[in-house]
Design an enzyme around this catalytic site. Structure first.
Site, PDB file in Angstrom:
ATOM      1  N   ARG A 171       0.954  -1.257   0.092  1.00  0.00           N
ATOM      2  CA  ARG A 171       0.222   0.094   0.029  1.00  0.00           C
ATOM      3  C   ARG A 171       0.826   1.263   0.082  1.00  0.00           C
ATOM      4  O   ARG A 171       1.627   1.376   0.899  1.00  0.00           O
ATOM      5  CB  ARG A 171      -0.996  -0.016   1.247  1.00  0.00           C
ATOM      6  N   GLN A 208      -6.291  -1.420  11.788  1.00  0.00           N
ATOM      7  CA  GLN A 208      -5.989  -0.305  11.804  1.00  0.00           C
ATOM      8  C   GLN A 208      -5.059   0.018  10.606  1.00  0.00           C
ATOM      9  O   GLN A 208      -4.788   0.946  10.252  1.00  0.00           O
ATOM     10  CB  GLN A 208      -5.105   0.019  13.258  1.00  0.00           C
ATOM     11  N   GLU A 263     -13.926 -21.452  27.128  1.00  0.00           N
ATOM     12  CA  GLU A 263     -12.930 -22.218  28.051  1.00  0.00           C
ATOM     13  C   GLU A 263     -12.387 -21.585  29.024  1.00  0.00           C
ATOM     14  O   GLU A 263     -11.041 -21.734  29.342  1.00  0.00           O
ATOM     15  CB  GLU A 263     -11.862 -22.500  26.861  1.00  0.00           C
ATOM     16  N   THR A 276     -12.934 -17.812  31.237  1.00  0.00           N
ATOM     17  CA  THR A 276     -12.732 -16.167  30.737  1.00  0.00           C
ATOM     18  C   THR A 276     -11.428 -15.849  31.237  1.00  0.00           C
ATOM     19  O   THR A 276     -10.569 -16.443  31.880  1.00  0.00           O
ATOM     20  CB  THR A 276     -13.840 -15.275  31.709  1.00  0.00           C
ATOM     21  N   SER A 277     -10.861 -14.613  30.600  1.00  0.00           N
ATOM     22  CA  SER A 277      -9.656 -14.260  31.132  1.00  0.00           C
ATOM     23  C   SER A 277      -9.425 -13.794  32.307  1.00  0.00           C
ATOM     24  O   SER A 277      -8.251 -14.170  32.939  1.00  0.00           O
ATOM     25  CB  SER A 277      -9.256 -12.881  30.237  1.00  0.00           C
TER      26      SER A 277
END
Lengths: 387, 249
Positions: free
Chosen positions: A272, A340, A367, A369-370
Site C-alpha cells: 500500500r 488499523q 474455555e 474467561t480471561s
C-alpha cells in the site's frame, strides 16, 4: 531444549496448511455471508478430511486417530485455527477426548462413529445460572429404579443442533466442602430423540459465523443406567481427567488466526502506497508490525511450552491458563492492529480481518474467561503463601 | 513392476521469488522449500498404478543437499515405499541429473520412470528426455493420461494441436503434465509411518558421475515491473495508437 520441528511435524503442518488453504478457505465467504454451513458442503469436505487422515486426528492411533503427541496436535490445531471456525470444527472434527473415558460398549456406540465421521458429539455443561461455577449447576438427574431421570436446562451448547448425542453433566447430589456446599456431578450420554430431551436454537452471537450453539431442555428425560459416563458423582473428575488440553487448543487456534492477520498486514504495509511511499516505511505502521510479531511469538512460545510440558507430564493449571490468556488476548490485539493498518479496507468482508477481529472476542470468554485464567494463575502463587 | 520417481526440492510455488542482491542467483536462505509440483503429480501417478495393482514398489529418488531428505519424506508420506538421496552440494545440471538417474535405474531395474516434465525453479524441461536417450528407453513426455497394458504403455500427451497418444514398450520414461492427476495430501497416519520407511544415502561418486557444472550463470535479474497502461477515449484513438505507437496494425 529444542524449539525446532521434526520432519514429521513439519509435514503435518504442511499437509494441514495445504488442506486449510485449498479446501476450507474457498468456502469461507459463503459461510461468513450466509451465516450457515450447508450439510452438503460439510459432507464433501468431511470426506476429503477423512481421506487425508486429518479428521479426528486428536485421537490415539489405536482407536483410529493420528496418535499425535500434544505438541504436534497443537501444531495441527494452529493450522486449522486459521480458517473459519464452523468450517474446521464441523468438517475436520476433533471429537471430545472425554469419549475415551467410556466403557467398551459406549466406545462402540459413541467414540468410533465420531472418529469415522458418522456421528457428532457435543458437551453440555453450561447453564444460564452456572458458567464458570460449574458445581453450582441446577440441572439434575435422579435415580428411579434402574433409570435416571433428567431435568433442567443447558445453554450455549456448541454444535448441539447437528450432534447425534450430548454428553451432559448433571447434578446428582450435594456435598459439604471447605468452600461451602457443592454439587456432586455425573456425566451422561443422552441420545437425540430420547423422550423428554429437546434441543432448540440458541443465540446468534458476534463471533464465528456458521457456528451454532443451542439450548438443551430436559423434562423428565428417562435414560438407563448404562448411559452414565464414568462413575456416578464423578463427572467433574471424568472431565478433569479426560477433557485434555482444551485451553491450549483454544490458544493454538488463536495463534493460527493471528498469524494470518499478521501476514495480511505485512503484505499490505509493503504494497500500500500513500504520499509516494509504502505505508510500511512509516514507523507508525512498521512498529505496529514489530509489536504484533513479538506478541505472537511470545504467545506461540507459551502455548507450545505448555504443550511440551503436557507431554512430559509436568504441566500445571497455571501453565495452561497463562498460555490461554496470552494467546487469546494477543489475538484480540493483533486483529485490532491489523485492521488499523488496513484502514477502511480492514473493516470490509473482502478481507478476513473483520471476522478475525469479531471471532477473537469469544476466545477471551469460552474455555474460561480471561478473569478465570488470571484467578487460576494468581491463586497458585497466593495459596503457596497461605493466602 | 518397480517404478522410479525422481523428486526435486524447489522453492515453494507460493513464495515470491527474490533475486540475491549480488545477482548470483535466487535467494534461498530462509525460504520455504517444497517438492516440485510436477514431481508430486509423478508420485501420485505411481501410487495410483500401485493401487491399481500394476506396480508393486515405488522408489523415490532425490538429488540435492541433505534437506532434500524432507522432500523424500513427503514422497514416502504420500505412499512411496522407499527412498534414495544422492547427496550433492551446489548446482547439478540436467545432464548430470540424468546420468545419476541412469545409474539408479541400472542398479534398481525399474520398468517405468515417472518424472515431472520440468522443475519450477529452472524450467529446464530436459532431464526426462536426456534420461530416455542415455538409457535408450522409449519416452512419453507431457503426459495427461497413462495406461499400462501388459508390457506396453499408452501415454496421452498434451501437444500444441491437442492430444497425441503414443504407444510405448516398457521399460519407459514418462514426464508428467499438469492435468495428469490431482496429487493427494500426505495423510497424517502415513506421515507418521514415513519415518519407518527406508531412506538410503548415496553420493555421485557411487555412480561414477562427475556433477561439475558445464554452464556458467552470468547474471540473474528480476523481470522488469509492468508499466501502467493507458486509457483511450475512443475506438479511433485506439486504432491510431495500435497503428502508430505499437506498430501492430
Amino acid at each position: 531444549m529444542n524449539f525446532g520441528l521434526t520432519e514429521e511435524q513439519q509435514l503435518i503442518v504442511d499437509t494441514t496448511r495445504a488442506f486449510v488453504e485449498n479446501e476450507l478457505y474457498p468456502h469461507e465467504a459463503e459461510v461468513e455471508r450466509t451465516g450457515h454451513l450447508r450439510m452438503e458442503l460439510v459432507n464433501e469436505i468431511q470426506a476429503k478430511a477423512i481421506a487425508a487422515g486429518l479428521y479426528a486426528a486428536n485421537m490415539p492411533e489405536e482407536v483410529g486417530g493420528a496418535g499425535l503427541d500434544t505438541v504436534t496436535w497443537l501444531l495441527y490445531e494452529k493450522e486449522l485455527g486459521r480458517a473459519n471456525y464452523a468450517l474446521h470444527w464441523t468438517c475436520v472434527a476433533r471429537p471430545s477426548n472425554i469419549l475415551l473415558a467410556g466403557s467398551d460398549a459406549q466406545k462402540e456406540k459413541y467414540l468410533y462413529p465420531c472418529i469415522r465421521g458418522e456421528k457428532w458429539d457435543c458437551l453440555a455443561m453450561t447453564e444460564p445460572g452456572a458458567g464458570s461455577d460449574l458445581r453450582g449447576m441446577k440441572a439434575s438427574a435422579v435415580q428411579d429404579g434402574g433409570d435416571w431421570v433428567l431435568n433442567g436446562t443447558k445453554h450455549f451448547i456448541s454444535h448441539a443442533d447437528i450432534a447425534d448425542f450430548a454428553i451432559c453433566f448433571m447434578a446428582t447430589g450435594e456435598e459439604e466442602t471447605p468452600r461451602g456446599k457443592k454439587k456432586k456431578i455425573t456425566a451422561f450420554f443422552v441420545d437425540k430423540g430420547t423422550p423428554g430431551f429437546s434441543v432448540r436454537d440458541g443465540y446468534r452471537n458476534v463471533s464465528h459465523r456458521g457456528y451454532t450453539n443451542s439450548i438443551l431442555e430436559f423434562d423428565d428425560c428417562r435414560i438407563p443406567a448404562d448411559q452414565v459416563l464414568g462413575e456416578v458423582h464423578k463427572g467433574f473428575e471424568v472431565a478433569n481427567t479426560w477433557l485434555g488440553a482444551t485451553r491450549l487448543q483454544v490458544g493454538a487456534t488463536c495463534l493460527g488466526r493471528a498469524e494470518r492477520a499478521l501476514e495480511h498486514s505485512v503484505e499490505y504495509a509493503a504494497q500500500r502506497s500513500q504520499f509516494g511511499q509504502s505505508i510500511g516505511k512509516n514507523q507508525g505502521v512498521s512498529f505496529k508490525l514489530a509489536d504484533m510479531a513479538t506478541e505472537l511469538k511470545a504467545a506461540n512460545l507459551m502455548v507450545f511450552e505448555a504443550g511440551w510440558k503436557f507431554d512430559q507430564g509436568t504441566v500445571t493449571d497455571q501453565d495452561m491458563a497463562m498460555a490461554k490468556l496470552k494467546a487469546t488476548e494477543m489475538l484480540a490485539y493483533v486483529a485490532d492492529e491489523a485492521i488499523q493498518i488496513h484502514g477502511g479496507m480492514g473493516l470490509m468482508d473482502d478481507l478476513p480481518l473483520e471476522r478475525i477481529w469479531r471471532d477473537a472476542r469469544v476466545e477471551r470468554i469460552w474455555e474460561g474467561t480471561s478473569e478465570i485464567q488470571r484467578h487460576i494463575i494468581s491463586r497458585a502463587m497466593l495459596r503457596a503463601k497461605g493466602a | 513392476m518397480k517404478i522410479l520417481v525422481p523428486v526435486k526440492r524447489v522453492v515453494d510455488y507460493n513464495v515470491k521469488i527474490r533475486v540475491r542482491s549480488d545477482g548470483s542467483g535466487v535467494e534461498l536462505a530462509n525460504v520455504k522449500m517444497a517438492m516440485n509440483p510436477f514431481d508430486e503429480i509423478a508420485v501420485e501417478e505411481a501410487i495410483r498404478l500401485k493401487e491399481a495393482g500394476v506396480a508393486d514398489e515405488i522408489i523415490a529418488v532425490s538429488i540435492g543437499p541433505q534437506q532434500a531428505q524432507e522432500t523424500l519424506r513427503t514422497a514416502l508420506a504420500m505412499g512411496a515405499d522407499r527412498a534414495i538421496l544422492i547427496k550433492t552440494d551446489g548446482v547439478v545440471e540436467p545432464l548430470a541429473v540424468a546420468k545419476l538417474l541412469k545409474g539408479v535405474a541400472e542398479a534398481e531395474g525399474p520398468s517405468l520412470i515417472i518424472l515431472g516434465k520440468q522443475a519450477i525453479d529452472d524450467d529446464a524441461n530436459q532431464t526426462g528426455q536426456m534420461l530416455a536417450a542415455l538409457l535408450g528407453w522409449a519416452q512419453g513426455t507431457f503426459a495427461s493420461k497413462v495406461e499400462v497394458e501388459g508390457e506396453r504403455l499408452k501415454v496421452t500427451r498434451e501437444v500444441d494441436g491437442g492430444l497425441q497418444t503414443v504407444d510405448l514398450k516398457l521399460p519407459a520414461i514418462v514426464t508428467t503434465d499438469l492435468r495428469l492427476n490431482q496429487p493427494r495430501y500426505a495423510s497424517l497416519p502415513n506421515i507418521m509411518k514415513a519415518k519407518k520407511k527406508p531412506l538410503d544415502e548415496k553420493a555421485p561418486a557411487d555412480f561414477g558421475v562427475d556433477v561439475t557444472p558445464r554452464l556458467t550463470v552470468l547474471k540473474t535479474e528480476e523481470p522488469q515491473g509492468r508499466k501502467a497502461g493507458v486509457k483511450v477515449g475512443s475506438v479511433a484513438e485506439l486504432v491510431d495508437k495500435l497503428k502508430n505507437e505499437a506498430g501492430i496494425i
